[in-house]
Design a protein around this motif. Structure first.
Motif, PDB file in Angstrom:
ATOM      1  N   HIS A  42       0.846  -1.202   0.000  1.00 32.58           N
ATOM      2  CA  HIS A  42       0.000   0.000   0.000  1.00 32.58           C
ATOM      3  C   HIS A  42       0.875   1.243   0.000  1.00 32.58           C
ATOM      4  O   HIS A  42       1.933   1.265   0.642  1.00 32.58           O
ATOM      5  CB  HIS A  42      -0.987  -0.009   1.161  1.00 32.58           C
ATOM      6  CG  HIS A  42      -0.433   0.295   2.524  1.00 32.58           C
ATOM      7  ND1 HIS A  42      -0.332   1.570   3.026  1.00 32.58           N
ATOM      8  CD2 HIS A  42       0.037  -0.513   3.515  1.00 32.58           C
ATOM      9  CE1 HIS A  42       0.159   1.533   4.258  1.00 32.58           C
ATOM     10  NE2 HIS A  42       0.400   0.288   4.580  1.00 32.58           N
ATOM     11  N   HIS A  90      -0.856   6.559   3.384  1.00 38.33           N
ATOM     12  CA  HIS A  90      -0.675   6.598   4.838  1.00 38.33           C
ATOM     13  C   HIS A  90      -1.741   7.531   5.412  1.00 38.33           C
ATOM     14  O   HIS A  90      -2.815   7.651   4.817  1.00 38.33           O
ATOM     15  CB  HIS A  90       0.765   6.973   5.206  1.00 38.33           C
ATOM     16  CG  HIS A  90       1.093   6.672   6.637  1.00 38.33           C
ATOM     17  ND1 HIS A  90       0.894   5.446   7.210  1.00 38.33           N
ATOM     18  CD2 HIS A  90       1.595   7.463   7.626  1.00 38.33           C
ATOM     19  CE1 HIS A  90       1.250   5.487   8.492  1.00 38.33           C
ATOM     20  NE2 HIS A  90       1.679   6.691   8.766  1.00 38.33           N
ATOM     21  N   ASP A 124       6.003   2.798   7.130  1.00 40.10           N
ATOM     22  CA  ASP A 124       4.628   2.356   6.855  1.00 40.10           C
ATOM     23  C   ASP A 124       3.980   3.261   5.811  1.00 40.10           C
ATOM     24  O   ASP A 124       3.387   4.261   6.150  1.00 40.10           O
ATOM     25  CB  ASP A 124       3.837   2.366   8.174  1.00 40.10           C
ATOM     26  CG  ASP A 124       2.427   1.847   8.026  1.00 40.10           C
ATOM     27  OD1 ASP A 124       2.098   1.288   6.975  1.00 40.10           O
ATOM     28  OD2 ASP A 124       1.644   2.020   8.979  1.00 40.10           O
ATOM     29  N   GLU A 181      -5.183   1.477   2.482  1.00 39.28           N
ATOM     30  CA  GLU A 181      -4.954   0.371   3.423  1.00 39.28           C
ATOM     31  C   GLU A 181      -5.265   0.825   4.834  1.00 39.28           C
ATOM     32  O   GLU A 181      -5.897   0.114   5.609  1.00 39.28           O
ATOM     33  CB  GLU A 181      -3.488  -0.100   3.336  1.00 39.28           C
ATOM     34  CG  GLU A 181      -3.199  -1.376   4.113  1.00 39.28           C
ATOM     35  CD  GLU A 181      -2.761  -1.170   5.557  1.00 39.28           C
ATOM     36  OE1 GLU A 181      -2.625  -2.168   6.274  1.00 39.28           O
ATOM     37  OE2 GLU A 181      -2.572  -0.015   5.980  1.00 39.28           O
ATOM     38  N   GLU A 182      -4.831   2.042   5.132  1.00 39.63           N
ATOM     39  CA  GLU A 182      -5.004   2.549   6.504  1.00 39.63           C
ATOM     40  C   GLU A 182      -6.477   2.801   6.829  1.00 39.63           C
ATOM     41  O   GLU A 182      -6.831   3.015   7.983  1.00 39.63           O
ATOM     42  CB  GLU A 182      -4.204   3.849   6.703  1.00 39.63           C
ATOM     43  CG  GLU A 182      -2.711   3.753   6.351  1.00 39.63           C
ATOM     44  CD  GLU A 182      -1.907   2.925   7.334  1.00 39.63           C
ATOM     45  OE1 GLU A 182      -2.495   2.276   8.204  1.00 39.63           O
ATOM     46  OE2 GLU A 182      -0.668   2.926   7.202  1.00 39.63           O
ATOM     47  N   TYR A 199       5.088   4.339  15.155  1.00 39.65           N
ATOM     48  CA  TYR A 199       4.014   3.679  14.423  1.00 39.65           C
ATOM     49  C   TYR A 199       2.743   4.536  14.403  1.00 39.65           C
ATOM     50  O   TYR A 199       2.238   4.931  15.438  1.00 39.65           O
ATOM     51  CB  TYR A 199       3.732   2.310  15.056  1.00 39.65           C
ATOM     52  CG  TYR A 199       2.548   1.587  14.466  1.00 39.65           C
ATOM     53  CD1 TYR A 199       2.574   1.129  13.151  1.00 39.65           C
ATOM     54  CD2 TYR A 199       1.400   1.361  15.216  1.00 39.65           C
ATOM     55  CE1 TYR A 199       1.482   0.470  12.602  1.00 39.65           C
ATOM     56  CE2 TYR A 199       0.308   0.698  14.677  1.00 39.65           C
ATOM     57  CZ  TYR A 199       0.352   0.256  13.369  1.00 39.65           C
ATOM     58  OH  TYR A 199      -0.732  -0.394  12.836  1.00 39.65           O
ATOM     59  N   HIS A 200       2.305   4.873  13.196  1.00 40.75           N
ATOM     60  CA  HIS A 200       1.107   5.716  13.010  1.00 40.75           C
ATOM     61  C   HIS A 200       1.210   7.053  13.731  1.00 40.75           C
ATOM     62  O   HIS A 200       0.218   7.566  14.247  1.00 40.75           O
ATOM     63  CB  HIS A 200      -0.166   4.962  13.427  1.00 40.75           C
ATOM     64  CG  HIS A 200      -0.617   4.000  12.365  1.00 40.75           C
ATOM     65  ND1 HIS A 200      -1.913   3.603  12.219  1.00 40.75           N
ATOM     66  CD2 HIS A 200       0.077   3.377  11.373  1.00 40.75           C
ATOM     67  CE1 HIS A 200      -2.003   2.758  11.183  1.00 40.75           C
ATOM     68  NE2 HIS A 200      -0.805   2.610  10.664  1.00 40.75           N
TER      69      HIS A 200
HETATM   70 ZN   LIG Z   1      -0.233   1.487   8.793  1.00 45.32          ZN
END
Ligand SMILES: [Zn+2]
Length: 550
Positions: free
Chosen positions: A323, A326, A344, A378-379, A497-498
């Protein structure tokens, strides 16, 4: 020369055995050697730059990323595999942003004061129905884990009518070490929040409130808040029933709610672990006004292909996915509010682009076609890949395998490989063999309870029957001990992360990404050349979908 003679004679007798014995054709070997970690770095650096604005689905930055990826495919000489001879597959979405100022959420007990909750701090919620304003005034029913799984003889609903109600429930699934009960520690799809919302909506509930407990969700409240705080997207053509309010509350809020109901949260959580659990209606109503900014937009999957060299086999394909989206920009947040998404998943895009480049440049091509897909949204809940699975460029039953790349930490040379789900497919012996050639041990999923198999895009392909799994690294890296890698992983989950801090750093070491690209190239190439398509192990939950398509 003797080997070649043997090779040719076997080809005519038994195609599959010949390929098993003669690992990698020279062209594949050459392509593999051409994979360049620095090219992956360049992609990550570009896609995670502030100029790309966090590649939000339906935001300018997301569109810029899609255009750029298509331009790369073109420059590498790949053919388009999208709509009408283009590199793009258009996907229609609607996006919902909850307005925190106008949205109200309160628990109203039969007796005692009303509990008004604060958006983002206490709860988050999205309206899935495309409405700009929804009102809810409904009783709240605790339904334990909110799971109906006949194959495990588990039903939290027990036939109770939940139409028009708001359901309070837990994420995850009843804890167990028994591999025959919700796969033991491993999380099945029943444990994912997406399932909980889907099941509640199917039963006519108007809302769901998930209780967030970090060790059960396997991510902290900030992850929930950041993921729900911006815009959430839905596929326009999705006809499944939807909730007026799909939300989460913090554990401490749930504790207060239980108190206001004259109940004890710990006891409720404990009761939910029993098969004889029955839904409990609380003496509390939910009063909610949920106001959303709703907009329709189009985003795009980016698809390119290298046609197979065998005219017949070329109608079948190996698919690589990653993907590119984001979380975009969260304009209302102070400070750095660009979610750059370097790890990511600019890393996965870098790998897929590098695979595309070397396959397109190869003197001889694999027998089956190779399709490269950078997917959107995707997110937002694997939506771009969901659309891709439902509208594949060739029929899903002709796709032998999907290899997905998502969030490959650039930490040096991995000595462990994580390919969770591969063991569910007929591909596994080959995976094991090639892992050995790359001097990587296959690491069982460290956190099967996190349900990674249901959290990345390969799952969307598995749902339509395509054998699919993600390729990732374990925690052991050359020159370090296991504790080092584990600490890196913990640090990433806690601090990047995120979050806007998932940014490109010059000291990132893309050896990891290049090695996993090489692994995927060899695996994909050999799979493209073998006689049979990959299948699921008998009895696997996705075998039915594979067979239905054949
Ligand atoms: Zn993600």
């Amino acid at each position: 020369m003797k080997r070649l003679g043997t090779f040719l004679s076997i080809v005519f007798v038994c195609l599959s055995a010949a390929f098993a014995q003669n690992a990698v054709p020279p062209a594949a070997q050459k392509a593999m050697n051409a994979i360049d970690a620095e090219k992956i770095r360049a992609t990550v650096k570009y896609l995670s730059d502030d100029a790309l604005q966090g590649r939000g689905t339906g935001q300018k930055g997301g569109d810029m990323a899609a255009d750029w990826i298509a331009a790369q495919f073109k420059s590498y000489g790949l053919a388009p595999a999208g709509d009408q001879g283009t590199y793009f597959q258009k996907v229609n979405f609607f996006g919902v942003t909850t307005d925190p100022k106008q949205t109200r959420f309160a628990f109203v007990p039969k007796s005692g004061p009303e509990m008004a909750l604060k958006f983002a701090e206490d709860y988050v919620a999205n309206d899935q129905t495309h409405a700009q304003k929804s009102e809810i005034d409904a009783p709240i029913v605790f339904v334990g884990y909110g799971i109906n799984a006949p194959e495990y003889n588990w039903d939290d609903y027990k036939g109770v009518d939940v139409k028009g109600k708001v359901l309070l429930m837990l994420v995850n699934e009843p804890p167990s070490d028994d591999p025959n009960f919700f796969k033991g520690r491993a999380l099945t799809y029943y444990g994912r929040w997406t399932y909980k919302y889907e099941e509640a909506a199917r039963r006519g509930a108007v809302g769901v409130v998930l209780i967030h407990k970090t060790e059960m969700a396997s991510y902290g409240w900030e992850v929930v808040r950041n993921s729900w705080g911006g815009e959430t997207s839905f596929l326009q053509e999705d006809k499944d029933p939807k909730l007026k309010s799909a939300g989460w509350i913090q554990l401490e809020v749930a504790r207060k709610l239980a108190q206001a109901s004259g109940m004890d949260l710990d006891k409720m959580l404990h009761d939910a672990t029993s098969r004889s659990f029955k839904p409990v209606e609380l003496p509390v109503r939910v009063k909610e006004t949920i106001v959303s900014a709703v907009r329709n937009f189009t985003s795009r999957n980016v698809l390119a292909q290298v046609k197979g060299s065998d005219p017949k086999a070329a109608q079948q394909a190996i698919l690589y996915t990653a993907h590119y989206d984001h979380l975009g920009i969260h304009a209302d947040e102070p400070g750095d509010n660009i979610y750059n998404g370097a790890a990511d998943n600019a890393t996965g895009c870098g790998i897929v682009l590098e695979l595309a480049r070397v396959v397109a440049a190869a003197a001889e091509k694999p027998k089956r076609t190779m399709i490269f897909a950078a997917v959107t949204a995707e997110e937002q809940g694997l939506l771009g890949s969901k659309y891709l699975g439902q509208h594949p460029p060739i029929p899903a039953q002709n796709i032998s395998l999907d290899l997905n790349y998502d969030d490959i930490q650039p930490l040096g040379e991995p000595q462990q490989l994580v390919v969770s789900g591969a063991e569910r497919t007929s591909e596994y012996p080959l995976v094991e063999k090639i892992a050995k050639e790359f001097a990587m041990s296959i690491q069982p999923d460290d956190h099967p309870e996190a349900g990674h198999y249901y959290r990345s895009d390969h799952f969307s392909l598995a749902r339509v029957g395509v054998p699919a799994f993600s390729v990732n690294e374990g925690a052991l890296f050359k020159g370090h001990d296991l504790a080092w890698g584990e600490e890196k992983e913990r640090d990433y989950v806690a601090h990047r992360y995120h979050q806007p801090s998932d940014q490109y750093q010059p000291d990132m070491d893309f050896t990891a990404d290049a090695k996993l690209a090489k692994f995927g190239l060899v695996l994909g190439w050999q799979t493209a050349n073998q006689a049979d398509l990959v299948g699921w192990q008998p009895g696997d939950e996705f075998e039915k979908a594979r067979k239905a398509g054949q």
